[in-house]
Design a protein around this motif. Sequence first.
Motif, PDB file in Angstrom:
ATOM      1  N   ARG A  33       0.833  -1.201   0.000  1.00  5.68           N
ATOM      2  CA  ARG A  33       0.000   0.000   0.000  1.00  5.68           C
ATOM      3  C   ARG A  33       0.872   1.258   0.000  1.00  5.68           C
ATOM      4  NH1 ARG A  33      -5.298   0.617   2.319  1.00  5.68           N
ATOM      5  NH2 ARG A  33      -4.928  -1.309   3.494  1.00  5.68           N
ATOM      6  N   LEU A  34       1.931   1.253   0.818  1.00  5.72           N
ATOM      7  CA  LEU A  34       2.831   2.408   0.877  1.00  5.72           C
ATOM      8  C   LEU A  34       3.573   2.576  -0.450  1.00  5.72           C
ATOM      9  CD1 LEU A  34       4.104   4.750   2.332  1.00  5.72           C
ATOM     10  CD2 LEU A  34       5.671   3.166   3.476  1.00  5.72           C
ATOM     11  N   LYS A  35       3.963   1.466  -1.075  1.00  4.81           N
ATOM     12  CA  LYS A  35       4.622   1.548  -2.388  1.00  4.81           C
ATOM     13  C   LYS A  35       3.675   2.131  -3.438  1.00  4.81           C
ATOM     14  CE  LYS A  35       7.647  -2.458  -1.577  1.00  4.81           C
ATOM     15  NZ  LYS A  35       7.931  -3.862  -1.971  1.00  4.81           N
ATOM     16  N   ILE A  47      -6.528   6.331   3.672  1.00  5.51           N
ATOM     17  CA  ILE A  47      -5.325   5.527   3.390  1.00  5.51           C
ATOM     18  C   ILE A  47      -4.145   6.057   4.196  1.00  5.51           C
ATOM     19  CG2 ILE A  47      -3.670   4.887   1.589  1.00  5.51           C
ATOM     20  CD1 ILE A  47      -5.966   4.898  -0.396  1.00  5.51           C
ATOM     21  N   TRP A  48      -4.035   7.375   4.301  1.00  2.52           N
ATOM     22  CA  TRP A  48      -2.994   8.003   5.121  1.00  2.52           C
ATOM     23  C   TRP A  48      -3.078   7.477   6.559  1.00  2.52           C
ATOM     24  CZ3 TRP A  48       1.300  10.649   5.781  1.00  2.52           C
ATOM     25  CH2 TRP A  48       1.481  11.508   6.866  1.00  2.52           C
ATOM     26  N   ARG A  49      -4.286   7.458   7.097  1.00  6.67           N
ATOM     27  CA  ARG A  49      -4.479   6.980   8.468  1.00  6.67           C
ATOM     28  C   ARG A  49      -4.073   5.512   8.593  1.00  6.67           C
ATOM     29  NH1 ARG A  49      -9.647   7.118   8.560  1.00  6.67           N
ATOM     30  NH2 ARG A  49      -9.853   4.887   8.271  1.00  6.67           N
ATOM     31  N   GLU A  50      -4.435   4.699   7.598  1.00  7.84           N
ATOM     32  CA  GLU A  50      -4.101   3.279   7.651  1.00  7.84           C
ATOM     33  C   GLU A  50      -2.599   3.042   7.514  1.00  7.84           C
ATOM     34  OE1 GLU A  50      -6.551   1.698   4.581  1.00  7.84           O
ATOM     35  OE2 GLU A  50      -8.412   2.213   5.637  1.00  7.84           O
ATOM     36  N   LEU A  51      -1.935   3.842   6.673  1.00 10.71           N
ATOM     37  CA  LEU A  51      -0.478   3.721   6.530  1.00 10.71           C
ATOM     38  C   LEU A  51       0.224   4.045   7.851  1.00 10.71           C
ATOM     39  CD1 LEU A  51       0.038   5.411   3.039  1.00 10.71           C
ATOM     40  CD2 LEU A  51       0.366   2.986   3.584  1.00 10.71           C
ATOM     41  N   ASN A  53      -1.102   3.651  10.787  1.00 10.53           N
ATOM     42  CA  ASN A  53      -1.391   2.521  11.680  1.00 10.53           C
ATOM     43  C   ASN A  53      -0.459   1.342  11.403  1.00 10.53           C
ATOM     44  OD1 ASN A  53      -3.438   3.897  12.968  1.00 10.53           O
ATOM     45  ND2 ASN A  53      -5.078   3.012  11.728  1.00 10.53           N
ATOM     46  N   GLU A  54      -0.181   1.084  10.108  1.00  7.45           N
ATOM     47  CA  GLU A  54       0.736  -0.007   9.743  1.00  7.45           C
ATOM     48  C   GLU A  54       2.129   0.219  10.330  1.00  7.45           C
ATOM     49  OE1 GLU A  54      -1.246  -1.087   5.349  1.00  7.45           O
ATOM     50  OE2 GLU A  54       0.771  -0.206   5.509  1.00  7.45           O
ATOM     51  N   ILE A  55       2.596   1.475  10.253  1.00 10.83           N
ATOM     52  CA  ILE A  55       3.916   1.797  10.800  1.00 10.83           C
ATOM     53  C   ILE A  55       3.900   1.693  12.312  1.00 10.83           C
ATOM     54  CG2 ILE A  55       5.577   3.684  11.111  1.00 10.83           C
ATOM     55  CD1 ILE A  55       4.900   4.570   8.260  1.00 10.83           C
ATOM     56  N   HIS A 129     -13.833   7.915  14.061  1.00  6.09           N
ATOM     57  CA  HIS A 129     -13.235   6.828  13.286  1.00  6.09           C
ATOM     58  C   HIS A 129     -12.289   7.333  12.202  1.00  6.09           C
ATOM     59  CE1 HIS A 129     -16.593   7.969  10.640  1.00  6.09           C
ATOM     60  NE2 HIS A 129     -15.953   7.353   9.665  1.00  6.09           N
ATOM     61  N   LEU A 130     -12.254   8.649  11.962  1.00  2.00           N
ATOM     62  CA  LEU A 130     -11.384   9.189  10.926  1.00  2.00           C
ATOM     63  C   LEU A 130     -10.039   9.667  11.452  1.00  2.00           C
ATOM     64  CD1 LEU A 130     -13.860  11.248   8.707  1.00  2.00           C
ATOM     65  CD2 LEU A 130     -12.953   8.961   8.304  1.00  2.00           C
ATOM     66  N   THR A 131      -9.903   9.831  12.751  1.00  2.00           N
ATOM     67  CA  THR A 131      -8.647  10.344  13.297  1.00  2.00           C
ATOM     68  C   THR A 131      -8.100   9.407  14.373  1.00  2.00           C
ATOM     69  OG1 THR A 131      -9.724  11.653  15.037  1.00  2.00           O
ATOM     70  CG2 THR A 131      -9.378  12.719  12.915  1.00  2.00           C
ATOM     71  N   THR A 132      -6.796   9.519  14.581  1.00  2.00           N
ATOM     72  CA  THR A 132      -6.125   8.810  15.675  1.00  2.00           C
ATOM     73  C   THR A 132      -5.189   9.808  16.341  1.00  2.00           C
ATOM     74  OG1 THR A 132      -4.220   8.136  14.333  1.00  2.00           O
ATOM     75  CG2 THR A 132      -6.145   6.668  14.313  1.00  2.00           C
ATOM     76  N   GLN A 133      -4.612   9.418  17.447  1.00  2.00           N
ATOM     77  CA  GLN A 133      -3.635  10.281  18.091  1.00  2.00           C
ATOM     78  C   GLN A 133      -2.448  10.545  17.150  1.00  2.00           C
ATOM     79  OE1 GLN A 133      -3.647  12.108  20.704  1.00  2.00           O
ATOM     80  NE2 GLN A 133      -1.488  12.717  20.688  1.00  2.00           N
TER      81      GLN A 133
END
Length: 333
Positions: A33-35, A47-51, A53-55, A129-133
């Motif tokens: 996804r990052l690639k 997608i930014w938020r999920e990337l 989270n993956e890191i 659900h759209l934001t995280t710390q």
Amino acid sequence: MQQLKDYTGTVYGGLGHLLYAYSQTKGLLISERLKQVQNLERFDFSIWRELLNEIALQVSSPALGLEIAEFVQPKHLGIIAYIAQSCDTLGEALARYYDFHRLIYDGSPLKVELSEKYLAIRWDELPAHLTTQVTDEIALALMVQFLKQFLEFEHIVIHEVNFTHALAKNLNFYERYFQCKVRFKQPKVELIFPINFLSTPIKHADQTLQSLLKQQAQALLEKLPHSTQLDERLQQSILKGLQRNNYQIEDIATQLNMSVRQLQRHLQSQNTTYQQRIQQVRQILATQYLQDPHLSLHEIALLLSYSEQSAFQRAFKNWMGITPQQWRQKTNK
């Protein structure tokens, strides 16, 4: 804010490059996804938020967003880095950040609130659900790093920083980073600056953009039959004015301590007009900006103070005989 109920927005593609650079440096697994986002001009905020989270699953950090932000470079922020580096004060740079922030980070609408002593820059609340710390951390930290690295402020004076999420880790880490009081579980995500800090002048020494401006000004002067100190000041004023969308002849003449009529007579003596000089500056700037692969045609049009990308494309074709995209492809072969 009902209209934001299903809102996700987008982020600038350069932020994907920032995550890639961080992951490479840290030796992290780089997901498909990052690639995939590396060649995108923009991608969804979700997608930014999920990337992020993956890191976060791969690293143990007391404040991941703050750590990632330390890797930011001008190319990761695009047009705002170019514009802000040409501003005279912090207040002016923050005003330009406000004007164009959605080009970088469209996940949260930016608001500015001025009081007698403070200026608060805050992000409107979005559905949980759209934001995280981490997304909130990196939004604030990118602005702080932006001021430190690109505008060369040795010490950023912040009155207070607020987050909406609960504190999960060490408070001292956040307060050392921001050098001020940091509060959690607050109504808004915000940076609060003292009003008097906004008048702080921006250091131009060794700035990439300032060097570029000087090169462009010199290139313009070399085309003039009898260049003078006035011509040099005029070119610099037009170059900055275009980036600030403040290049009307009345404003430029005032900067040069001249009347409009005096400036017009000076240009007439060189068999040119103010509008012709504006177009000359735009043409040289356009060829410089097109060599930067991180700037889109839309961003270049904004840097040249065109209201629409199509107007820039028409002007460029009149200058060069080909479209901006064709010129870019031809030059970068």
